[in-house]
Write a protein that holds these residues in place. Structure first.
Motif, PDB file in Angstrom:
ATOM      1  N   ILE A  92      44.653 -79.091  66.315  1.00  0.00           N
ATOM      2  CA  ILE A  92      44.814 -78.007  65.342  1.00  0.00           C
ATOM      3  C   ILE A  92      46.255 -78.003  64.851  1.00  0.00           C
ATOM      4  O   ILE A  92      47.195 -77.975  65.650  1.00  0.00           O
ATOM      5  CB  ILE A  92      44.477 -76.638  65.965  1.00  0.00           C
ATOM      6  CG1 ILE A  92      43.062 -76.636  66.548  1.00  0.00           C
ATOM      7  CG2 ILE A  92      44.652 -75.533  64.932  1.00  0.00           C
ATOM      8  CD1 ILE A  92      41.971 -76.769  65.513  1.00  0.00           C
ATOM      9  N   TYR A  93      46.426 -78.028  63.530  1.00  0.00           N
ATOM     10  CA  TYR A  93      47.752 -77.937  62.918  1.00  0.00           C
ATOM     11  C   TYR A  93      47.783 -76.701  62.032  1.00  0.00           C
ATOM     12  O   TYR A  93      47.003 -76.600  61.077  1.00  0.00           O
ATOM     13  CB  TYR A  93      48.059 -79.169  62.064  1.00  0.00           C
ATOM     14  CG  TYR A  93      48.018 -80.484  62.803  1.00  0.00           C
ATOM     15  CD1 TYR A  93      49.152 -80.980  63.448  1.00  0.00           C
ATOM     16  CD2 TYR A  93      46.852 -81.244  62.848  1.00  0.00           C
ATOM     17  CE1 TYR A  93      49.119 -82.202  64.114  1.00  0.00           C
ATOM     18  CE2 TYR A  93      46.801 -82.458  63.512  1.00  0.00           C
ATOM     19  CZ  TYR A  93      47.941 -82.932  64.147  1.00  0.00           C
ATOM     20  OH  TYR A  93      47.892 -84.136  64.806  1.00  0.00           O
ATOM     21  N   ALA A 121      46.068 -70.374  58.088  1.00  0.00           N
ATOM     22  CA  ALA A 121      45.533 -71.619  57.531  1.00  0.00           C
ATOM     23  C   ALA A 121      45.792 -72.743  58.526  1.00  0.00           C
ATOM     24  O   ALA A 121      46.842 -72.779  59.183  1.00  0.00           O
ATOM     25  CB  ALA A 121      46.188 -71.931  56.194  1.00  0.00           C
ATOM     26  N   TYR A 122      44.841 -73.664  58.626  1.00  0.00           N
ATOM     27  CA  TYR A 122      45.008 -74.739  59.590  1.00  0.00           C
ATOM     28  C   TYR A 122      44.183 -75.967  59.196  1.00  0.00           C
ATOM     29  O   TYR A 122      43.227 -75.876  58.418  1.00  0.00           O
ATOM     30  CB  TYR A 122      44.599 -74.285  60.997  1.00  0.00           C
ATOM     31  CG  TYR A 122      43.146 -73.896  61.145  1.00  0.00           C
ATOM     32  CD1 TYR A 122      42.199 -74.779  61.666  1.00  0.00           C
ATOM     33  CD2 TYR A 122      42.701 -72.627  60.770  1.00  0.00           C
ATOM     34  CE1 TYR A 122      40.870 -74.428  61.817  1.00  0.00           C
ATOM     35  CE2 TYR A 122      41.364 -72.252  60.911  1.00  0.00           C
ATOM     36  CZ  TYR A 122      40.464 -73.154  61.433  1.00  0.00           C
ATOM     37  OH  TYR A 122      39.133 -72.795  61.574  1.00  0.00           O
ATOM     38  N   ARG A 123      44.603 -77.105  59.752  1.00  0.00           N
ATOM     39  CA  ARG A 123      43.854 -78.348  59.628  1.00  0.00           C
ATOM     40  C   ARG A 123      43.323 -78.726  61.001  1.00  0.00           C
ATOM     41  O   ARG A 123      44.080 -78.742  61.980  1.00  0.00           O
ATOM     42  CB  ARG A 123      44.740 -79.479  59.086  1.00  0.00           C
ATOM     43  CG  ARG A 123      43.983 -80.793  58.921  1.00  0.00           C
ATOM     44  CD  ARG A 123      44.814 -81.872  58.233  1.00  0.00           C
ATOM     45  NE  ARG A 123      45.912 -82.350  59.063  1.00  0.00           N
ATOM     46  CZ  ARG A 123      47.203 -82.148  58.792  1.00  0.00           C
ATOM     47  NH1 ARG A 123      47.558 -81.470  57.705  1.00  0.00           N
ATOM     48  NH2 ARG A 123      48.143 -82.619  59.588  1.00  0.00           N
ATOM     49  N   MET A 124      42.036 -78.989  61.057  1.00  0.00           N
ATOM     50  CA  MET A 124      41.405 -79.369  62.315  1.00  0.00           C
ATOM     51  C   MET A 124      40.998 -80.839  62.236  1.00  0.00           C
ATOM     52  O   MET A 124      40.284 -81.234  61.315  1.00  0.00           O
ATOM     53  CB  MET A 124      40.182 -78.497  62.587  1.00  0.00           C
ATOM     54  CG  MET A 124      39.428 -78.872  63.854  1.00  0.00           C
ATOM     55  SD  MET A 124      37.888 -77.924  64.032  1.00  0.00           S
ATOM     56  CE  MET A 124      38.542 -76.291  64.270  1.00  0.00           C
ATOM     57  N   TYR A 146      39.975 -78.523  56.453  1.00  0.00           N
ATOM     58  CA  TYR A 146      40.996 -77.527  56.170  1.00  0.00           C
ATOM     59  C   TYR A 146      40.325 -76.160  56.083  1.00  0.00           C
ATOM     60  O   TYR A 146      39.255 -76.027  55.468  1.00  0.00           O
ATOM     61  CB  TYR A 146      41.710 -77.832  54.853  1.00  0.00           C
ATOM     62  CG  TYR A 146      42.534 -79.107  54.891  1.00  0.00           C
ATOM     63  CD1 TYR A 146      43.900 -79.044  55.119  1.00  0.00           C
ATOM     64  CD2 TYR A 146      41.941 -80.356  54.719  1.00  0.00           C
ATOM     65  CE1 TYR A 146      44.665 -80.198  55.165  1.00  0.00           C
ATOM     66  CE2 TYR A 146      42.693 -81.515  54.762  1.00  0.00           C
ATOM     67  CZ  TYR A 146      44.063 -81.436  54.980  1.00  0.00           C
ATOM     68  OH  TYR A 146      44.808 -82.581  55.036  1.00  0.00           O
ATOM     69  N   SER A 147      40.952 -75.169  56.697  1.00  0.00           N
ATOM     70  CA  SER A 147      40.371 -73.830  56.704  1.00  0.00           C
ATOM     71  C   SER A 147      41.439 -72.781  56.455  1.00  0.00           C
ATOM     72  O   SER A 147      42.600 -72.936  56.861  1.00  0.00           O
ATOM     73  CB  SER A 147      39.683 -73.540  58.045  1.00  0.00           C
ATOM     74  OG  SER A 147      38.616 -74.428  58.273  1.00  0.00           O
ATOM     75  N   ILE A 148      41.026 -71.716  55.792  1.00  0.00           N
ATOM     76  CA  ILE A 148      41.866 -70.524  55.608  1.00  0.00           C
ATOM     77  C   ILE A 148      41.019 -69.326  56.009  1.00  0.00           C
ATOM     78  O   ILE A 148      39.900 -69.153  55.526  1.00  0.00           O
ATOM     79  CB  ILE A 148      42.338 -70.380  54.153  1.00  0.00           C
ATOM     80  CG1 ILE A 148      43.218 -71.558  53.747  1.00  0.00           C
ATOM     81  CG2 ILE A 148      43.109 -69.063  53.972  1.00  0.00           C
ATOM     82  CD1 ILE A 148      43.620 -71.551  52.274  1.00  0.00           C
ATOM     83  N   ASP A 201      41.454 -81.330  49.417  1.00  0.00           N
ATOM     84  CA  ASP A 201      42.630 -80.906  48.652  1.00  0.00           C
ATOM     85  C   ASP A 201      43.000 -79.498  49.111  1.00  0.00           C
ATOM     86  O   ASP A 201      42.367 -78.514  48.729  1.00  0.00           O
ATOM     87  CB  ASP A 201      42.306 -80.921  47.159  1.00  0.00           C
ATOM     88  CG  ASP A 201      43.511 -80.589  46.290  1.00  0.00           C
ATOM     89  OD1 ASP A 201      44.536 -80.138  46.830  1.00  0.00           O
ATOM     90  OD2 ASP A 201      43.425 -80.774  45.063  1.00  0.00           O
ATOM     91  N   PHE A 202      44.017 -79.399  49.946  1.00  0.00           N
ATOM     92  CA  PHE A 202      44.429 -78.102  50.489  1.00  0.00           C
ATOM     93  C   PHE A 202      44.957 -77.175  49.395  1.00  0.00           C
ATOM     94  O   PHE A 202      44.797 -75.962  49.473  1.00  0.00           O
ATOM     95  CB  PHE A 202      45.473 -78.309  51.583  1.00  0.00           C
ATOM     96  CG  PHE A 202      45.899 -77.038  52.268  1.00  0.00           C
ATOM     97  CD1 PHE A 202      44.966 -76.195  52.855  1.00  0.00           C
ATOM     98  CD2 PHE A 202      47.240 -76.686  52.319  1.00  0.00           C
ATOM     99  CE1 PHE A 202      45.364 -75.018  53.482  1.00  0.00           C
ATOM    100  CE2 PHE A 202      47.642 -75.525  52.950  1.00  0.00           C
ATOM    101  CZ  PHE A 202      46.710 -74.685  53.537  1.00  0.00           C
TER     102      PHE A 202
END
Length: 210
Positions: free
Chosen positions: A144-145, A158-161, A173-175, A194-195
């Motif tokens: 998780i970032y 917001a994070y990138r899994m 990518y999730s918000i 595309d974030f």
């Protein structure tokens, strides 16, 4: 007697003439205009909770990039929700999914929005529980970032899994955010993500909460 009358008339004439001259030099003051009172705006009180239905908060095809197509959209039911959602007072929900498919470029990307309504008093708890669940993923298989993201609504994360168990690894990518009594998740995953687009869509979604 005649002479006295003539003198009196002459004096009166002189007084009238002098009065006219004085009035031309010192004119009567013009009455000051009565000021018009400036209307005081009445402040409007914004509702602390949402006033539109969950379906009206959903992203519409016109909100999404034109190369995405609508896959599905539906209300969520009480029976679909977890016991903890029931305990937190879940009241309504909605989900919508879009896909972008380009076989020539081997591109398949999905975009999903989930909307939940909870009592206003429980919104921080709902948000905190979701963040805790994100942090609880197994670090050996999932990374998780946290990502920088403009504040959306009252709380935003917001994070990138990255799923390391797959080869090649797959990232989504999730918000997540809350606004008033609404909790939302927007997730984008697939071969081309595309974030920046996701951030813009999150703001569009937040603006629909009224």
């Amino acid at each position: 007697m005649y002479t006295g009358s003539a003198i009196l008339c002459a004096v009166l004439a002189a007084v009238l003439v002098s009065a006219g001259c004085l009035s031309s030099i010192f004119p009567d003051p013009v009455p000051a205009p009565i000021p018009t009172p400036t209307p005081v705006p009445i402040p409007t009180t914004e509702s602390p909770v949402s006033t539109v239905s969950v379906s009206q908060m959903a992203l519409q095809p016109s909100d999404i990039p034109s190369d995405y197509i609508l896959k599905s959209r539906s209300d969520l039911t009480y029976m679909e929700m977890s016991p903890i959602s029931h305990d937190l007072g879940w009241r309504a929900g909605y989900t919508v999914t879009y896909y972008r498919i380009n076989e020539e470029k081997y591109d398949m990307t999905g975009l999903r929005q989930v909307i939940y309504l909870y009592p206003l008093a429980n919104m921080k708890k709902v948000y905190d529980l979701k963040k805790d669940s994100i942090d609880s993923y197994n670090p050996e298989t999932t990374t998780i970032y946290e990502l920088p993201c403009p504040k959306t609504g009252d709380r935003t994360f917001a994070y990138r899994m990255t799923d390391n168990s797959r080869s090649p690894s797959l990232s989504t990518y999730s918000i997540i955010f809350t606004k008033k009594d609404v909790y939302e998740e927007l997730t984008m995953g697939g071969t081309t993500t595309d974030f920046e687009t996701l951030k813009a869509l999150a703001q569009t979604a937040a603006d629909k909460i009224r």
